[in-house]
Design a protein around this motif. Structure first.
Motif, PDB file in Angstrom:
ATOM      1  N   ILE A  23       7.954  21.979 -10.975  1.00  0.00           N
ATOM      2  CA  ILE A  23       7.454  23.097 -10.172  1.00  0.00           C
ATOM      3  C   ILE A  23       8.320  23.183  -8.924  1.00  0.00           C
ATOM      4  O   ILE A  23       8.371  22.238  -8.134  1.00  0.00           O
ATOM      5  N   ASP A  24       8.998  24.305  -8.749  1.00  0.00           N
ATOM      6  CA  ASP A  24       9.836  24.515  -7.558  1.00  0.00           C
ATOM      7  C   ASP A  24      10.775  23.327  -7.303  1.00  0.00           C
ATOM      8  O   ASP A  24      10.820  22.792  -6.195  1.00  0.00           O
ATOM      9  N   SER A  25      11.471  22.871  -8.320  1.00  0.00           N
ATOM     10  CA  SER A  25      12.432  21.756  -8.233  1.00  0.00           C
ATOM     11  C   SER A  25      11.792  20.425  -7.877  1.00  0.00           C
ATOM     12  O   SER A  25      12.472  19.504  -7.453  1.00  0.00           O
ATOM     13  N   THR A  26      10.484  20.308  -8.022  1.00  0.00           N
ATOM     14  CA  THR A  26       9.783  19.035  -7.840  1.00  0.00           C
ATOM     15  C   THR A  26       9.355  18.564  -9.214  1.00  0.00           C
ATOM     16  O   THR A  26       8.808  19.338  -9.997  1.00  0.00           O
ATOM     17  N   TYR A  27       9.596  17.285  -9.495  1.00  0.00           N
ATOM     18  CA  TYR A  27       9.368  16.725 -10.825  1.00  0.00           C
ATOM     19  C   TYR A  27       8.146  15.808 -10.821  1.00  0.00           C
ATOM     20  O   TYR A  27       7.939  15.035  -9.885  1.00  0.00           O
ATOM     21  N   LEU A  69       0.817  -1.213   0.000  1.00  0.00           N
ATOM     22  CA  LEU A  69       0.000   0.000   0.000  1.00  0.00           C
ATOM     23  C   LEU A  69       0.848   1.259   0.000  1.00  0.00           C
ATOM     24  O   LEU A  69       0.506   2.248  -0.642  1.00  0.00           O
ATOM     25  N   SER A  70       1.985   1.243   0.687  1.00  0.00           N
ATOM     26  CA  SER A  70       2.824   2.437   0.690  1.00  0.00           C
ATOM     27  C   SER A  70       3.465   2.654  -0.673  1.00  0.00           C
ATOM     28  O   SER A  70       3.597   3.781  -1.136  1.00  0.00           O
ATOM     29  N   VAL A  71       3.846   1.594  -1.366  1.00  0.00           N
ATOM     30  CA  VAL A  71       4.404   1.721  -2.714  1.00  0.00           C
ATOM     31  C   VAL A  71       3.317   2.186  -3.679  1.00  0.00           C
ATOM     32  O   VAL A  71       3.547   3.048  -4.522  1.00  0.00           O
ATOM     33  N   ALA A  72       2.138   1.653  -3.567  1.00  0.00           N
ATOM     34  CA  ALA A  72       1.038   2.064  -4.443  1.00  0.00           C
ATOM     35  C   ALA A  72       0.694   3.529  -4.213  1.00  0.00           C
ATOM     36  O   ALA A  72       0.382   4.250  -5.146  1.00  0.00           O
ATOM     37  N   GLY A  73       0.793   4.007  -2.982  1.00  0.00           N
ATOM     38  CA  GLY A  73       0.504   5.402  -2.682  1.00  0.00           C
ATOM     39  C   GLY A  73       1.497   6.343  -3.343  1.00  0.00           C
ATOM     40  O   GLY A  73       1.166   7.462  -3.695  1.00  0.00           O
ATOM     41  N   CYS A  74       2.727   5.915  -3.527  1.00  0.00           N
ATOM     42  CA  CYS A  74       3.740   6.757  -4.162  1.00  0.00           C
ATOM     43  C   CYS A  74       3.473   6.915  -5.654  1.00  0.00           C
ATOM     44  O   CYS A  74       3.954   7.849  -6.265  1.00  0.00           O
ATOM     45  N   GLY A 131      11.418  11.407  -9.369  1.00  0.00           N
ATOM     46  CA  GLY A 131      12.685  11.994  -8.958  1.00  0.00           C
ATOM     47  C   GLY A 131      13.217  12.967  -9.993  1.00  0.00           C
ATOM     48  O   GLY A 131      12.682  13.097 -11.097  1.00  0.00           O
ATOM     49  N   GLU A 132      14.289  13.649  -9.627  1.00  0.00           N
ATOM     50  CA  GLU A 132      14.923  14.613 -10.518  1.00  0.00           C
ATOM     51  C   GLU A 132      15.413  13.920 -11.780  1.00  0.00           C
ATOM     52  O   GLU A 132      15.871  12.782 -11.750  1.00  0.00           O
ATOM     53  N   LEU A 133      15.318  14.625 -12.905  1.00  0.00           N
ATOM     54  CA  LEU A 133      15.660  14.058 -14.209  1.00  0.00           C
ATOM     55  C   LEU A 133      17.087  14.399 -14.606  1.00  0.00           C
ATOM     56  O   LEU A 133      17.622  15.429 -14.209  1.00  0.00           O
ATOM     57  N   GLU A 134      17.662  13.533 -15.424  1.00  0.00           N
ATOM     58  CA  GLU A 134      18.940  13.841 -16.042  1.00  0.00           C
ATOM     59  C   GLU A 134      18.666  14.597 -17.331  1.00  0.00           C
ATOM     60  O   GLU A 134      17.584  14.496 -17.904  1.00  0.00           O
TER      61      GLU A 134
END
Length: 132
Positions: free
Chosen positions: A116-120, A15-20, A82-85
């Motif tokens: 948005i604000d360094s969030t991908y 459930l925690s993985v699915a929530g992500c 996560g942040e992209l290359e």
């Protein structure tokens, strides 16, 4: 008893993985101010920058030119990632709303991202923004 505890731990992990991986609407991460009078920005492609401006600095209740951008953005569905290359050949659109940094839309062909604000966020229903 040990099997029950193991089962509960497995369920919590699943459930925690699915929530992500939850898909969220773009309006949950950025809200356009009311009224949004002017959207400016730049389109970057193949080392060239093309600025754009939609709307007006003057308030005009009859000027609805920013509505297509707002509707396009609010229809996007995203998943946090996560942040992209850096990617060769990527095109990006930076958006400023009423003079303030808002977000970047990066199109990598088969994938697109909102930053948005360094969030991908990975966009699950990509489409180019209606800036023309």
């Amino acid at each position: 008893m040990k099997k029950l505890i193991a089962l509960v731990l497995v369920l919590v992990c699943v459930l925690s993985v699915a929530g992500c991986q939850k898909t969220i609407s773009a309006s949950e991460v950025y809200s356009f101010p009311e009224p949004t009078m002017l959207i400016t920005g730049s389109f970057y492609s193949q080392g060239q920058e093309t600025p754009f401006a939609i709307g007006s600095e003057e308030y005009d209740p009859n000027n609805l030119s920013t509505i297509p951008i707002i509707s396009w953005f609010n229809a996007l569905e995203m998943t946090a990632c996560g942040e992209l290359e850096e990617a060769d050949g990527a095109e990006s659109y930076t958006f400023m709303v009423d003079g303030k940094d808002a977000f970047t839309y990066e199109d990598r062909g088969s994938e697109a991202y909102i930053i948005i604000d360094s969030t991908y966020y990975e966009v699950s229903n990509p489409s180019p923004p209606p800036i023309s």
